[in-house]
Motif scaffolding. Sequence first.
Motif, PDB file in Angstrom:
ATOM      1  N   PRO A 236      19.993  68.983 -55.881  1.00 15.27           N
ATOM      2  CA  PRO A 236      19.712  69.444 -57.000  1.00 15.27           C
ATOM      3  C   PRO A 236      17.900  69.618 -56.432  1.00 15.27           C
ATOM      4  O   PRO A 236      17.417  70.574 -57.365  1.00 15.27           O
ATOM      5  CB  PRO A 236      18.775  68.346 -58.038  1.00 15.27           C
ATOM      6  N   GLY A 237      17.210  68.753 -55.674  1.00 14.47           N
ATOM      7  CA  GLY A 237      16.396  69.221 -54.856  1.00 14.47           C
ATOM      8  C   GLY A 237      16.434  70.563 -54.193  1.00 14.47           C
ATOM      9  O   GLY A 237      15.501  71.251 -54.417  1.00 14.47           O
ATOM     10  N   LEU A 238      17.661  70.475 -53.748  1.00  8.19           N
ATOM     11  CA  LEU A 238      17.280  71.741 -52.337  1.00  8.19           C
ATOM     12  C   LEU A 238      18.054  73.155 -53.187  1.00  8.19           C
ATOM     13  O   LEU A 238      17.652  74.071 -53.531  1.00  8.19           O
ATOM     14  CB  LEU A 238      18.873  71.809 -52.042  1.00  8.19           C
ATOM     15  N   TYR A 239      18.609  73.260 -54.124  1.00 11.03           N
ATOM     16  CA  TYR A 239      19.361  74.069 -55.466  1.00 11.03           C
ATOM     17  C   TYR A 239      19.243  74.140 -56.298  1.00 11.03           C
ATOM     18  O   TYR A 239      19.450  75.209 -57.172  1.00 11.03           O
ATOM     19  CB  TYR A 239      20.558  74.571 -55.248  1.00 11.03           C
ATOM     20  N   GLY A 240      18.758  72.609 -57.260  1.00  3.68           N
ATOM     21  CA  GLY A 240      17.988  73.337 -58.524  1.00  3.68           C
ATOM     22  C   GLY A 240      19.008  72.374 -59.458  1.00  3.68           C
ATOM     23  O   GLY A 240      20.302  72.159 -59.008  1.00  3.68           O
ATOM     24  N   ARG A 241      18.280  71.956 -60.383  1.00  2.00           N
ATOM     25  CA  ARG A 241      19.652  71.795 -61.742  1.00  2.00           C
ATOM     26  C   ARG A 241      20.143  72.224 -62.758  1.00  2.00           C
ATOM     27  O   ARG A 241      20.777  72.012 -63.573  1.00  2.00           O
ATOM     28  CB  ARG A 241      18.715  69.939 -62.310  1.00  2.00           C
ATOM     29  N   ASN A 242      19.261  73.541 -62.467  1.00  5.49           N
ATOM     30  CA  ASN A 242      20.290  74.372 -63.399  1.00  5.49           C
ATOM     31  C   ASN A 242      21.499  75.371 -62.346  1.00  5.49           C
ATOM     32  O   ASN A 242      21.206  76.130 -62.529  1.00  5.49           O
ATOM     33  CB  ASN A 242      19.367  75.525 -64.220  1.00  5.49           C
ATOM     34  N   PRO A 243      22.310  74.711 -62.520  1.00  3.07           N
ATOM     35  CA  PRO A 243      23.822  75.552 -61.962  1.00  3.07           C
ATOM     36  C   PRO A 243      23.835  77.154 -62.137  1.00  3.07           C
ATOM     37  O   PRO A 243      23.715  77.922 -63.086  1.00  3.07           O
ATOM     38  CB  PRO A 243      25.344  74.927 -62.203  1.00  3.07           C
ATOM     39  N   ARG A 244      24.050  78.131 -60.989  1.00  2.96           N
ATOM     40  CA  ARG A 244      23.785  79.422 -60.829  1.00  2.96           C
ATOM     41  C   ARG A 244      25.288  79.607 -61.419  1.00  2.96           C
ATOM     42  O   ARG A 244      26.072  78.807 -60.177  1.00  2.96           O
ATOM     43  CB  ARG A 244      22.713  80.316 -60.033  1.00  2.96           C
ATOM     44  N   LEU A 245      26.075  80.445 -61.703  1.00  2.73           N
ATOM     45  CA  LEU A 245      27.344  80.693 -62.103  1.00  2.73           C
ATOM     46  C   LEU A 245      27.853  82.164 -61.100  1.00  2.73           C
ATOM     47  O   LEU A 245      26.787  83.080 -61.565  1.00  2.73           O
ATOM     48  CB  LEU A 245      28.273  80.457 -63.108  1.00  2.73           C
ATOM     49  N   LYS A 246      28.945  82.506 -60.822  1.00  2.00           N
ATOM     50  CA  LYS A 246      30.101  83.510 -60.522  1.00  2.00           C
ATOM     51  C   LYS A 246      30.229  83.676 -61.851  1.00  2.00           C
ATOM     52  O   LYS A 246      31.349  82.688 -63.068  1.00  2.00           O
ATOM     53  CB  LYS A 246      30.656  83.924 -59.438  1.00  2.00           C
ATOM     54  N   SER A 247      30.943  85.152 -62.454  1.00  2.00           N
ATOM     55  CA  SER A 247      31.438  85.345 -63.591  1.00  2.00           C
ATOM     56  C   SER A 247      32.353  85.152 -63.158  1.00  2.00           C
ATOM     57  O   SER A 247      33.522  84.933 -61.681  1.00  2.00           O
ATOM     58  CB  SER A 247      31.408  86.332 -64.064  1.00  2.00           C
ATOM     59  N   PRO A 248      33.937  84.555 -64.526  1.00  2.00           N
ATOM     60  CA  PRO A 248      35.626  84.681 -63.903  1.00  2.00           C
ATOM     61  C   PRO A 248      36.145  85.326 -63.441  1.00  2.00           C
ATOM     62  O   PRO A 248      36.722  85.452 -62.063  1.00  2.00           O
ATOM     63  CB  PRO A 248      35.899  84.442 -65.374  1.00  2.00           C
ATOM     64  N   GLN A 249      35.335  87.069 -63.460  1.00  2.00           N
ATOM     65  CA  GLN A 249      35.740  88.063 -63.212  1.00  2.00           C
ATOM     66  C   GLN A 249      35.312  87.967 -61.577  1.00  2.00           C
ATOM     67  O   GLN A 249      36.871  88.436 -61.052  1.00  2.00           O
ATOM     68  CB  GLN A 249      35.226  89.967 -63.939  1.00  2.00           C
ATOM     69  N   GLN A 250      34.568  87.161 -61.242  1.00  4.44           N
ATOM     70  CA  GLN A 250      34.140  87.509 -59.817  1.00  4.44           C
ATOM     71  C   GLN A 250      34.966  86.347 -58.915  1.00  4.44           C
ATOM     72  O   GLN A 250      35.439  86.880 -57.820  1.00  4.44           O
ATOM     73  CB  GLN A 250      32.599  87.136 -59.597  1.00  4.44           C
ATOM     74  N   ILE A 251      35.561  85.660 -59.278  1.00  4.19           N
ATOM     75  CA  ILE A 251      35.945  84.953 -59.150  1.00  4.19           C
ATOM     76  C   ILE A 251      37.761  85.021 -58.993  1.00  4.19           C
ATOM     77  O   ILE A 251      38.413  85.269 -57.853  1.00  4.19           O
ATOM     78  CB  ILE A 251      36.201  82.800 -59.662  1.00  4.19           C
ATOM     79  N   ILE A 252      38.083  85.855 -59.605  1.00  2.49           N
ATOM     80  CA  ILE A 252      39.099  86.371 -59.556  1.00  2.49           C
ATOM     81  C   ILE A 252      39.410  87.319 -58.265  1.00  2.49           C
ATOM     82  O   ILE A 252      40.405  86.801 -58.060  1.00  2.49           O
ATOM     83  CB  ILE A 252      39.662  86.895 -61.458  1.00  2.49           C
ATOM     84  N   ALA A 253      37.967  88.224 -58.811  1.00  4.87           N
ATOM     85  CA  ALA A 253      38.266  89.373 -57.456  1.00  4.87           C
ATOM     86  C   ALA A 253      38.350  88.070 -56.303  1.00  4.87           C
ATOM     87  O   ALA A 253      39.126  89.074 -55.256  1.00  4.87           O
ATOM     88  CB  ALA A 253      36.957  90.360 -57.257  1.00  4.87           C
TER      89      ALA A 253
END
Length: 142
Positions: free
Chosen positions: A30-47
Motif C-alpha cells: 500500500p505504501g509503494l503502490y497505493g491502497r486503490n488497486p489499479r486494474l487492466k481490463s478483462p480484454q487486456q488480460i485475455i490478449a
Amino acid sequence: MSSPKFKKYFLGSIQYSSGCPYQCEFCDIPGLYGRNPRLKSPQQIIAELDRLRECGVTGSVYFVDDNFIGNRKAALDLLPHLVEWQKRTGYVMRLACEATLNIAKRPEILEKLPRGVLRDGCSAASEDPDPAALKAMHKDHT
C-alpha cells in the motif's frame, strides 16, 4: 511465433492489478503502490494470455498481483473471461494467484475459480491461517 526460449521458463506471469486496500503490518505494497488497486481490463488480460500462448508459454501463468481480490468486484468481472478463455484454449495453462484469506468469505469468487479457471483448483492464499498470527500482524480484515 513460438520461441524455444519460452520453453525454458518455469511459468509465465501477468499483472492484473497493482495496489492493495489493506494495511497489513508486514506489507509495504500500500505504501509503494497505493491502497486503490489499479486494474487492466478483462480484454487486456485475455490478449496477454493469448500472446503468452502464441509465444509458446505452456504450463502455468502466475498472476503477480499484490492481492488478486483487492478489488473483489473487478475480480468477479474478470473471472468469467478467464473461464471462457480456459474453455476456448482447452485448459492449456494452469492459472495461479495470491489472495488474502478473506477469499474464503467470498463463495461467489471461490465458486468460479475451480470451474474452469484453475482446472486443478486454486492456489491462492498467501497468509498464515492461524487466527493468533493474523491478529499479531493486524490482519483483522479476514
